[in-house]
Design an enzyme around this catalytic site. Structure first.
Site, PDB file in Angstrom:
ATOM      1  N   LYS A 192       0.847  -1.195   0.000  1.00  0.00           N
ATOM      2  CA  LYS A 192       0.000   0.000   0.000  1.00  0.00           C
ATOM      3  C   LYS A 192       0.875   1.235   0.000  1.00  0.00           C
ATOM      4  O   LYS A 192       1.869   1.300   0.716  1.00  0.00           O
ATOM      5  CB  LYS A 192      -0.932   0.031   1.212  1.00  0.00           C
ATOM      6  CG  LYS A 192      -1.881   1.243   1.212  1.00  0.00           C
ATOM      7  CD  LYS A 192      -2.966   1.130   2.272  1.00  0.00           C
ATOM      8  CE  LYS A 192      -2.479   1.423   3.660  1.00  0.00           C
ATOM      9  NZ  LYS A 192      -2.042   2.842   3.822  1.00  0.00           N
ATOM     10  N   GLU A 206      -9.489   7.557   3.426  1.00  0.00           N
ATOM     11  CA  GLU A 206      -9.448   7.929   4.840  1.00  0.00           C
ATOM     12  C   GLU A 206      -9.952   9.349   5.056  1.00  0.00           C
ATOM     13  O   GLU A 206      -9.507  10.289   4.395  1.00  0.00           O
ATOM     14  CB  GLU A 206      -8.016   7.800   5.378  1.00  0.00           C
ATOM     15  CG  GLU A 206      -7.904   8.125   6.857  1.00  0.00           C
ATOM     16  CD  GLU A 206      -6.574   7.751   7.468  1.00  0.00           C
ATOM     17  OE1 GLU A 206      -6.373   8.036   8.675  1.00  0.00           O
ATOM     18  OE2 GLU A 206      -5.729   7.164   6.760  1.00  0.00           O
TER      19      GLU A 206
END
Length: 274
Positions: free
Chosen positions: A121, A190
């Site tokens: 990631k 997020e």
């Protein structure tokens, strides 16, 4: 639970299984872990993905941000987690400034993949497009990360909700599409408004995992320590303490899995409006 089979019957989680869960409307579960013991516990609870997050800088090393975390740190903790996992897909963060160009991204991905990660990631949009494209061409599955990107906390002037104005919303959606077009297999969003997260999840064929992004995405991720009520008194609004009504750590993790799968986590109070 949207027809999810029992954990023991599903076998190892792969990117293809995650894509199939999105198509079937079965929410994906993800938690962080940094050691073999807790990784084994998370895996046994049926969590789909375990993220070896650079959040270890905060919750393991006691640092104020993820910026000081090194590639050596990530490789070490990824190897520890890998030893405790039989089923879940292990994803490892590439740490701060370890993927500034294609060559460094390839070298960093090699370290954590050889340590045991099945996917890497990395944070950011357009600046990492070339790295994502090259990694996927070399057979490295990639998860993107947009919205609040903790490695850029100093540039963002703190931890706060992102993409609230029209231009920022459009830019985030364009970058999400760009990551998918360059081969990203998954995306973490997020701290963005729920309506924007829903729009991104609808627009992309790859799974979109939220943290502070509302319920209308393809799955949820939390830092394990936050989910266990260990994040301190000033926890973000999107965090729920699953230990509060559980008698053990395994029961708390199972409660997280159940709440994600039945759509009761996150609720409206744990999400952000426009």
């Amino acid at each position: 639970m949207n027809g999810d089979p029992p954990a023991a019957a599903t076998g190892p989680v792969t990117r293809e299984r995650l894509a199939a869960k999105k198509r079937a409307g079965q929410p994906i579960t993800m938690l962080t872990a940094y050691d073999a013991t807790l990784a084994r516990t998370v895996d046994a609870a049926g969590v789909d993905c375990i993220l070896v997050g650079d959040s270890l800088g905060n919750v393991i090393q006691g640092r104020a941000s993820t910026v000081p975390v090194t590639l050596d740190d990530m490789a070490y903790h990824t190897a520890c987690v890998r030893r405790g996992v039989e089923r879940a897909l292990v994803i490892a963060d590439l740490p701060f400034l370890s993927y500034t160009d294609v060559a460094s991204a390839v070298a960093s991905a090699r370290r954590v993949m050889q340590a045991g990660a099945a996917m890497v990631k990395l944070e950011g949009g357009a600046p990492v497009f070339d790295a994502v494209e090259r990694l996927t061409a070399l057979g490295v599955p990639v998860c993107g990360h947009l919205g609040l990107t903790p490695q850029a906390v100093h540039q963002l002037s703190g931890y706060k909700v992102q993409a609230r104005d029209r231009d920022a919303r459009r830019r985030l959606l364009d970058e999400a599409r760009g990551l998918e077009q360059r081969g990203a297999a998954m995306l973490v969003l997020e701290c963005v408004p729920s309506s924007l997260a829903a729009e991104v999840a609808e627009a992309l064929a790859i799974p979109v995992i939220g943290i502070g992004a509302g319920v209308d995405v393809d799955g949820q991720v939390l830092v394990l320590h936050d989910a266990l009520g260990l994040g301190g008194e000033r926890r973000p609004r999107f965090v729920r303490d699953f230990m509060a009504d559980a008698g053990s750590i395994p029961a708390a993790i199972e409660a997280f899995v159940a709440a994600v799968r039945d759509g009761s986590f996150p609720d409206a109070r744990e999400a952000y409006g426009d």
